[in-house]
Design a protein around this motif. Structure first.
Motif, short mmCIF file in Angstrom:
data_model
loop_
_atom_site.label_atom_id
_atom_site.label_comp_id
_atom_site.label_asym_id
_atom_site.label_seq_id
_atom_site.Cartn_x
_atom_site.Cartn_y
_atom_site.Cartn_z
N ARG A 132 94.08 106.25 35.78
CA ARG A 132 93.84 105.73 37.13
C ARG A 132 92.34 105.45 37.33
NH1 ARG A 132 96.58 106.15 41.90
NH2 ARG A 132 98.11 107.62 41.10
N TYR A 133 91.53 106.40 36.82
CA TYR A 133 90.07 106.23 36.97
C TYR A 133 89.60 104.97 36.25
CZ TYR A 133 85.10 107.21 37.07
OH TYR A 133 83.76 107.11 37.28
N LEU A 134 90.03 104.84 34.98
CA LEU A 134 89.61 103.66 34.20
C LEU A 134 90.07 102.38 34.90
CD1 LEU A 134 90.21 104.62 30.46
CD2 LEU A 134 88.10 104.67 31.78
N TYR A 135 91.31 102.43 35.41
CA TYR A 135 91.86 101.26 36.08
C TYR A 135 90.99 100.88 37.29
CZ TYR A 135 95.13 98.43 38.80
OH TYR A 135 95.69 97.43 39.53
N ASP A 136 90.64 101.88 38.09
CA ASP A 136 89.84 101.61 39.29
C ASP A 136 88.44 101.07 38.95
OD1 ASP A 136 91.79 102.26 41.05
OD2 ASP A 136 91.10 104.32 41.40
N VAL A 137 87.87 101.62 37.88
CA VAL A 137 86.49 101.25 37.56
C VAL A 137 86.42 99.92 36.82
CG1 VAL A 137 84.44 101.87 36.23
CG2 VAL A 137 85.59 103.60 37.63
N PHE A 138 87.27 99.78 35.79
CA PHE A 138 87.06 98.66 34.87
C PHE A 138 87.87 97.41 35.19
CE2 PHE A 138 85.64 102.21 32.16
CZ PHE A 138 84.39 101.73 31.85
N ILE A 139 89.03 97.56 35.81
CA ILE A 139 89.90 96.39 36.01
C ILE A 139 89.58 95.73 37.35
CG2 ILE A 139 92.27 95.53 36.01
CD1 ILE A 139 91.56 96.92 33.40
N PRO A 140 89.15 94.48 37.32
CA PRO A 140 88.85 93.78 38.58
C PRO A 140 90.13 93.47 39.35
CG PRO A 140 88.00 92.60 36.64
CD PRO A 140 88.94 93.63 36.14
N ARG A 141 90.01 93.40 40.67
CA ARG A 141 91.18 93.03 41.51
C ARG A 141 90.87 91.69 42.17
NH1 ARG A 141 92.37 98.53 42.69
NH2 ARG A 141 91.87 99.47 40.70
N ILE A 142 91.92 90.94 42.34
CA ILE A 142 91.82 89.73 43.16
C ILE A 142 92.74 89.97 44.35
CG2 ILE A 142 92.12 87.23 43.25
CD1 ILE A 142 90.30 87.79 41.01
N SER A 143 92.21 89.92 45.55
CA SER A 143 93.11 90.13 46.69
C SER A 143 92.76 89.17 47.81
CB SER A 143 93.03 91.57 47.18
OG SER A 143 91.93 91.72 48.06
N ALA A 144 93.74 88.92 48.65
CA ALA A 144 93.57 87.96 49.75
C ALA A 144 92.86 88.60 50.93
CB ALA A 144 94.92 87.41 50.18
N THR A 145 92.86 89.95 50.95
CA THR A 145 92.25 90.62 52.10
C THR A 145 90.80 90.95 51.83
OG1 THR A 145 93.11 92.66 51.21
CG2 THR A 145 94.38 91.63 52.98
N PRO A 146 89.95 90.83 52.83
CA PRO A 146 88.55 91.23 52.65
C PRO A 146 88.47 92.75 52.51
CG PRO A 146 88.98 90.63 54.93
CD PRO A 146 90.22 90.30 54.17
N PRO A 147 87.35 93.29 52.00
CA PRO A 147 87.21 94.76 51.87
C PRO A 147 87.39 95.43 53.23
CG PRO A 147 85.36 93.61 50.84
CD PRO A 147 86.13 92.59 51.58
N GLN A 148 88.13 96.53 53.22
CA GLN A 148 88.45 97.19 54.47
C GLN A 148 87.36 98.14 54.93
OE1 GLN A 148 91.60 96.41 56.03
NE2 GLN A 148 91.27 94.82 54.49
#
Lengths: 351, 328
Positions: A65-81
């Motif tokens: 989960r940690y690696l996923y959060d740090v290394f994998i970029p996300r593309i999302s339609a919502t601006p940062p909350q």
């Protein structure tokens, strides 16, 4: 050269992965947890906290989960909350989607702060202190070493090397308070504590203005932190220049009728700086990461404190984040050194 | 022929932890215009130190020229100011060193290094100097000289580097070229090329040469006169033909006897000289070669022989007439 740098950057990823795995393993192998208190918390609360921070999951899953959060970029339609869980270090708006990358997680010590907040607010201060200390080390160390080498076995040499020995042997924890007392309290030349530059920072690191305000605060801690390193640089510069002056090509230069000053500047200095440049990489990393005592002594809001206390507090995301950051700084500093090397010495060509 | 350089009673010592090393003990010789003087001797006999002393390139400390004169154009090179000797080095007297691998600055381009003497002695601009450097490199046989100006020393082979070194030494057309074992570090075939190159340049530019070597074969084809050194002394000096035809000092006889000869018929054992070169920690009051000399007589152990004339232009430092075996 481009290919060489690309290859080194791929190595960098491998290094970061290995460092993260070892750190993760070690910090969970150490007994105790983030919510251990002298007066134990009720089991239900611990259970809830563990659930909140996913500490109830198997270790391998937590690591994934940690690696996923740090290394994998996300593309999302919502601006940062702006929430603790949706705090990414890099967020870029691409058209109508958001590109988000590097979520280093929350810190257990505060409900509303994240590791990224530390990177944004405290890291730049430590980096500024480290860079200033490195500059101090170079500005004091190199001329001192050159002078000592050129005036070998004279009063200049002995005096310079005595200063160097002093710099190495007096730790910040003694030098700092002494400086505060002399220059801050008695002579009132500098403010005794604090740091001039405040967030937000240019490019996430540099102060908005490099004015007298910045230097008034920065000079004392930078000297305190950098003096030890300046001694290392001075001794190395001296040894290296002395060695270079005995080389055959220095004799050739003299035989050509060059003035001694030209022999030194044109033929000796560049060659003698090669070993000095080599240690600047690790030295820089050590200065940026080794700021804890200086920051505490001079009341500087840097991240040295977080680095040290996160370990005793088992603040897992902060430990992971700071260690990965320091590994990154070390690897990049060494890469920069290798590139400068190739520039200084034409015999070294990568690829 | 007029004398270009006169060295008299040169003495150079090195202060070391073990004591004072007497590297050169009163060496006198002269160099005439356009002449090639060979200095031969085994390692440590003081031949390099002699020429380094003349140009004041001895590292000091520990080295020190303690006595002697080196008169060039009426002035003593050993007494003139640093600034004066600086104008002579590289411009009027220049040097080629033994090891072309370490004698170039690894971080500067060949062009910069070859052109440098022109910039400092002739006041040329960098651009002019580089153009002249390219011409000079072409003259010593570097292909594509102009393009190679921007290369670094490590991009040249050993032989090519020694050619570049010669170009650098001759770029200000000096009166004297001092070559300190310039071919020792090279392959034999390259050695021959370098020697041919120097001969050609000598004929074109007319400079005088002091050529230091331990290779008697090289000297035979190159030098006009030869000085043989042993233990910090010149022990024999003669015209080259005379020396090879009538070697007189036992050491010279030994050296020549240890060389194989192409014109010899039948089998002959090569002679070796027994014993080791002298330790230079004391200045002997006896002949420095006596401990290894099969001709040595009583006197050799009490008195160090000075150079004595045995024939026109032929001097030798020996108490014994090696022809007859009798004392002089």
């Amino acid at each position: 050269m481009g290919r060489y740098i690309a290859r080194r950057l791929i190595y960098l990823l491998v290094v970061l992965f290995v460092v993260s795995a070892i750190t993760f393993g070690l910090m969970h192998a150490v007994p105790g947890g983030p919510f251990d208190r002298e007066k134990a918390l009720p089991p239900e609360i611990i259970e809830n906290l563990n659930k909140r921070y996913h500490l109830d999951e198997p270790l391998l899953m937590q690591y994934g989960r940690y690696l996923y959060d740090v290394f994998i970029p996300r593309i999302s339609a919502t601006p940062p909350q702006g929430s603790v869980d949706d705090d990414f270090l890099i967020t870029v708006k691409l058209g109508n989607v958001w590109f988000k990358w590097m979520n280093f997680g929350p810190t257990y010590s505060s409900r509303s702060r994240t590791v990224n907040d530390i990177f944004r607010q405290q890291l730049p201060v430590s980096a500024q202190l480290g860079i200033m200390a490195l500059l101090v080390a170079i500005i004091i160390g190199m001329p001192l070493g050159i002078l000592a080498a050129l005036k070998q076995n004279t009063i200049f040499d002995y005096l310079g090397m005595s200063v160097a020995i002093f710099g190495v042997s007096v730790p910040v924890i003694i030098l700092g308070p002494l400086m505060i007392w002399i220059f801050g309290v008695t002579l009132k030349w500098f403010p005794p504590t604090g740091w001039g530059a405040k967030p937000p920072f240019v490019l996430g690191i540099f102060p908005r203005e490099l004015g007298p305000e910045f230097f008034r605060y920065a000079i004392m801690p930078s000297v305190a932190l950098g003096l030890g390193s300046s001694a290392i640089i001075a001794r190395l510069t001296r040894a290296s220049l002395l060695q270079t002056m005995r080389e055959d090509y220095i004799r050739t230069a003299r035989a050509k009728g060059l003035r001694e000053s030209l022999v030194i500047v044109r033929h000796a200095l560049k060659n003698s700086l090669i070993p000095v440049v080599t240690i600047l990489g690790p030295l820089f990393a050590a200065l940026v990461t080794g700021t804890f005592v200086t920051e505490v002594t001079f009341g500087i809001p840097g991240m040295g404190r977080y680095f040290v206390t996160s370990i005793t507090n088992r603040d897992y995301p902060v430990i992971m984040g700071t260690i990965l950051l320091y590994a990154l700084i070390l690897v990049i500093a060494n890469l920069v050194v290798d590139i400068v090397y190739a520039y200084l010495d034409p015999r070294i060509r990568y690829d | 022929m007029t004398e270009l350089l006169t060295v008299e009673g040169l003495e150079t010592q090195f202060r070391t932890r073990e004591g004072t090393v007497h590297a050169v003990n009163g060496v006198s010789f002269s160099l005439r215009e356009g002449e090639t003087l060979g200095i031969v001797g085994e390692s440590g006999c003081g031949k390099s130190v002699t020429v380094m002393s003349i140009l004041r390139l001895i590292p000091s400390p520990p080295g020190k020229v303690v006595a002697g004169k080196a008169i060039y154009q009426g002035k003593d090179l050993l007494k003139m100011s640093d600034e004066e000797i600086r104008h002579i080095r590289g411009a009027q007297i220049s040097m080629v060193f033994q090891d072309p691998m370490t004698s170039f600055n690894p971080v500067l381009t060949i062009g910069r290094q070859v052109a440098e003497p022109l910039e400092i002695h002739m006041g040329m601009s960098r651009k002019q100097a580089l153009e002249r450097a390219a011409e000079m490199l072409a003259m010593v046989g570097i292909p594509n000289a102009k393009e190679r100006l921007n290369d670094y020393p490590h991009q040249f082979s050993g032989g090519m580097r020694q050619r570049v070194m010669i170009a650098m030494a001759l770029i200000c057309t000096p009166q004297i070229l001092i070559a300190d074992e310039p071919t020792t570090a090279l392959d034999v075939t390259i050695q021959a090329q370098i020697i041919d190159l120097v001969k050609r340049l000598r004929d074109e530019l007319g400079m005088a040469i002091i050529w230091i070597t331990h290779d008697l074969g090289i000297i035979a084809g190159l030098a006009d006169r030869v000085a043989v050194m042993y233990g910090g002394y010149i022990i024999e000096m003669a015209q080259v033909d005379e020396l090879y035809a009538h070697p007189t000092h036992p050491y010279t006889i030994g050296l020549l006897g240890s060389l194989p000869r192409m014109d010899e018929t039948g089998h002959r054992r090569l002679i070796s000289i027994d014993g080791l070169p002298p330790v230079l920690l004391e200045k002997p009051n006896y002949c420095p070669f006596a401990p290894r000399c099969k001709y040595a007589v009583e006197r050799c152990w009490h008195e160090n022989p000075p150079l004595m004339s045995v024939a026109p232009e032929h001097q030798v430092a020996c108490w014994v007439d090696t022809q007859t075996g009798r004392e002089r």
